[in-house]
Design a protein around this motif. Structure first.
Motif, PDB file in Angstrom:
ATOM      1  N   LYS A 167       0.848  -1.186   0.000  1.00 46.06           N
ATOM      2  CA  LYS A 167       0.000   0.000   0.000  1.00 46.06           C
ATOM      3  C   LYS A 167       0.886   1.240   0.000  1.00 46.06           C
ATOM      4  O   LYS A 167       1.819   1.348   0.801  1.00 46.06           O
ATOM      5  CB  LYS A 167      -0.912   0.015   1.226  1.00 46.06           C
ATOM      6  N   PHE A 168       0.584   2.134  -0.895  1.00 48.91           N
ATOM      7  CA  PHE A 168       1.356   3.350  -0.985  1.00 48.91           C
ATOM      8  C   PHE A 168       0.729   4.422  -0.113  1.00 48.91           C
ATOM      9  O   PHE A 168      -0.484   4.463   0.072  1.00 48.91           O
ATOM     10  CB  PHE A 168       1.419   3.823  -2.440  1.00 48.91           C
ATOM     11  N   LYS A 169       1.570   5.264   0.386  1.00 46.76           N
ATOM     12  CA  LYS A 169       1.096   6.357   1.228  1.00 46.76           C
ATOM     13  C   LYS A 169       0.316   7.336   0.361  1.00 46.76           C
ATOM     14  O   LYS A 169       0.780   7.738  -0.708  1.00 46.76           O
ATOM     15  CB  LYS A 169       2.292   7.058   1.860  1.00 46.76           C
ATOM     16  N   VAL A 170      -0.837   7.691   0.817  1.00 51.08           N
ATOM     17  CA  VAL A 170      -1.676   8.610   0.066  1.00 51.08           C
ATOM     18  C   VAL A 170      -1.261  10.040   0.398  1.00 51.08           C
ATOM     19  O   VAL A 170      -1.171  10.417   1.560  1.00 51.08           O
ATOM     20  CB  VAL A 170      -3.170   8.404   0.398  1.00 51.08           C
ATOM     21  N   VAL A 171      -0.990  10.807  -0.638  1.00 49.76           N
ATOM     22  CA  VAL A 171      -0.610  12.202  -0.468  1.00 49.76           C
ATOM     23  C   VAL A 171      -1.842  13.049  -0.766  1.00 49.76           C
ATOM     24  O   VAL A 171      -2.540  12.812  -1.754  1.00 49.76           O
ATOM     25  CB  VAL A 171       0.538  12.579  -1.430  1.00 49.76           C
ATOM     26  N   ALA A 172      -2.098  14.001   0.065  1.00 49.73           N
ATOM     27  CA  ALA A 172      -3.253  14.880  -0.155  1.00 49.73           C
ATOM     28  C   ALA A 172      -3.115  15.581  -1.485  1.00 49.73           C
ATOM     29  O   ALA A 172      -2.038  16.059  -1.839  1.00 49.73           O
ATOM     30  CB  ALA A 172      -3.360  15.897   0.971  1.00 49.73           C
ATOM     31  N   SER A 173      -4.209  15.637  -2.224  1.00 51.56           N
ATOM     32  CA  SER A 173      -4.158  16.288  -3.526  1.00 51.56           C
ATOM     33  C   SER A 173      -4.054  17.797  -3.353  1.00 51.56           C
ATOM     34  O   SER A 173      -4.478  18.351  -2.338  1.00 51.56           O
ATOM     35  CB  SER A 173      -5.393  15.944  -4.344  1.00 51.56           C
ATOM     36  N   ALA A 174      -3.497  18.415  -4.348  1.00 54.77           N
ATOM     37  CA  ALA A 174      -3.337  19.862  -4.300  1.00 54.77           C
ATOM     38  C   ALA A 174      -4.696  20.536  -4.403  1.00 54.77           C
ATOM     39  O   ALA A 174      -5.595  20.052  -5.079  1.00 54.77           O
ATOM     40  CB  ALA A 174      -2.451  20.316  -5.454  1.00 54.77           C
ATOM     41  N   ARG A 175      -4.825  21.645  -3.713  1.00 53.14           N
ATOM     42  CA  ARG A 175      -6.067  22.410  -3.828  1.00 53.14           C
ATOM     43  C   ARG A 175      -6.093  23.091  -5.183  1.00 53.14           C
ATOM     44  O   ARG A 175      -5.066  23.351  -5.791  1.00 53.14           O
ATOM     45  CB  ARG A 175      -6.121  23.455  -2.723  1.00 53.14           C
ATOM     46  N   LYS A 176      -7.265  23.392  -5.633  1.00 50.33           N
ATOM     47  CA  LYS A 176      -7.413  24.047  -6.917  1.00 50.33           C
ATOM     48  C   LYS A 176      -7.646  25.530  -6.707  1.00 50.33           C
ATOM     49  O   LYS A 176      -8.312  25.931  -5.765  1.00 50.33           O
ATOM     50  CB  LYS A 176      -8.562  23.437  -7.704  1.00 50.33           C
ATOM     51  N   VAL A 177      -7.085  26.328  -7.597  1.00 50.24           N
ATOM     52  CA  VAL A 177      -7.272  27.765  -7.569  1.00 50.24           C
ATOM     53  C   VAL A 177      -8.097  28.114  -8.799  1.00 50.24           C
ATOM     54  O   VAL A 177      -7.687  27.841  -9.925  1.00 50.24           O
ATOM     55  CB  VAL A 177      -5.915  28.508  -7.595  1.00 50.24           C
ATOM     56  N   LEU A 178      -9.265  28.673  -8.577  1.00 56.62           N
ATOM     57  CA  LEU A 178     -10.172  29.018  -9.662  1.00 56.62           C
ATOM     58  C   LEU A 178      -9.929  30.458 -10.073  1.00 56.62           C
ATOM     59  O   LEU A 178      -9.854  31.346  -9.223  1.00 56.62           O
ATOM     60  CB  LEU A 178     -11.618  28.833  -9.206  1.00 56.62           C
ATOM     61  N   PHE A 179      -9.772  30.680 -11.375  1.00 54.03           N
ATOM     62  CA  PHE A 179      -9.580  32.043 -11.829  1.00 54.03           C
ATOM     63  C   PHE A 179     -10.428  32.338 -13.048  1.00 54.03           C
ATOM     64  O   PHE A 179     -10.836  31.444 -13.781  1.00 54.03           O
ATOM     65  CB  PHE A 179      -8.105  32.360 -12.077  1.00 54.03           C
ATOM     66  N   ILE A 180     -10.695  33.621 -13.220  1.00 52.11           N
ATOM     67  CA  ILE A 180     -11.494  34.119 -14.335  1.00 52.11           C
ATOM     68  C   ILE A 180     -10.591  35.043 -15.118  1.00 52.11           C
ATOM     69  O   ILE A 180      -9.942  35.916 -14.538  1.00 52.11           O
ATOM     70  CB  ILE A 180     -12.733  34.869 -13.814  1.00 52.11           C
ATOM     71  N   VAL A 181     -10.544  34.845 -16.417  1.00 52.85           N
ATOM     72  CA  VAL A 181      -9.654  35.665 -17.237  1.00 52.85           C
ATOM     73  C   VAL A 181     -10.406  36.166 -18.466  1.00 52.85           C
ATOM     74  O   VAL A 181     -11.201  35.449 -19.058  1.00 52.85           O
ATOM     75  CB  VAL A 181      -8.375  34.873 -17.636  1.00 52.85           C
ATOM     76  N   PHE A 182     -10.175  37.420 -18.799  1.00 54.52           N
ATOM     77  CA  PHE A 182     -10.706  38.036 -20.016  1.00 54.52           C
ATOM     78  C   PHE A 182      -9.514  38.486 -20.841  1.00 54.52           C
ATOM     79  O   PHE A 182      -8.577  39.078 -20.309  1.00 54.52           O
ATOM     80  CB  PHE A 182     -11.574  39.264 -19.675  1.00 54.52           C
ATOM     81  N   TRP A 183      -9.554  38.218 -22.141  1.00 53.41           N
ATOM     82  CA  TRP A 183      -8.463  38.634 -23.004  1.00 53.41           C
ATOM     83  C   TRP A 183      -8.998  39.044 -24.352  1.00 53.41           C
ATOM     84  O   TRP A 183     -10.122  38.741 -24.724  1.00 53.41           O
ATOM     85  CB  TRP A 183      -7.419  37.531 -23.135  1.00 53.41           C
ATOM     86  N   ASP A 184      -8.145  39.759 -25.090  1.00 52.59           N
ATOM     87  CA  ASP A 184      -8.448  40.110 -26.470  1.00 52.59           C
ATOM     88  C   ASP A 184      -7.245  39.705 -27.312  1.00 52.59           C
ATOM     89  O   ASP A 184      -6.377  38.985 -26.827  1.00 52.59           O
ATOM     90  CB  ASP A 184      -8.802  41.598 -26.599  1.00 52.59           C
TER      91      ASP A 184
END
Length: 149
Positions: free
Chosen positions: A13-30
């Motif tokens: 059994k492998f040691k379970v590593v906590a998954s990385a948190r997600k960072v939500l972003f909103i982007v507008f570009w032209d």
């Protein structure tokens, strides 16, 4: 559950590593580059009120950046984008929108291109959300205008 013989060693059994948190972003570009980028707080979801506050911040940014240009927004048909409150705010802010392209359940084609390229940051390990935000901002602002056109 796994089938194995009685005398076979038990699976490791492998040691379970906590998954990385997600960072939500909103982007507008032209076609020239990023116009406005905004990161959401941890646990914050995109709802109508948040969408409206983002649109107001975008409108202020557009006034500073694009003095005499007319902007047209293209976004998907998610509920926060199509709600009555958001549609009213779009009219009040005088922001023109395009209808979403056919069969775009989650992403517009331009979103796919941007976020597909952003996956190049995958594999980096960050110690804090601030490091992620700084790296994403650096990546977005470091792209040439040819990338966005």
């Amino acid at each position: 559950m796994e089938y194995s013989h009685k005398t076979a060693p038990s699976p490791r059994k492998f040691k379970v590593v906590a998954s990385a948190r997600k960072v939500l972003f909103i982007v507008f570009w032209d076609i020239e580059g990023v116009v406005h980028i905004e990161f959401l707080e941890l646990g914050q979801t995109v709802n109508s009120e948040g969408c409206i506050s983002t649109l107001r911040a975008l409108k202020l940014r557009l006034r500073r950046v694009q003095c005499d240009k007319h902007s047209i927004l293209q976004h998907d048909n998610a509920r926060p984008h199509t709600s009555r409150q958001t549609q009213g705010a779009l009219r009040q802010l005088e922001l023109t929108t395009l209808q979403p392209p056919a069969y775009s359940r989650n992403l517009a084609p331009s979103d796919y291109y941007l976020f597909h390229q952003l996956k190049n940051l995958k594999g980096h390990h960050y110690d804090s959300d601030e490091e992620v935000i700084a790296d994403v901002c650096r990546w977005c602002c470091g792209q040439s205008s040819e990338f966005f056109s």
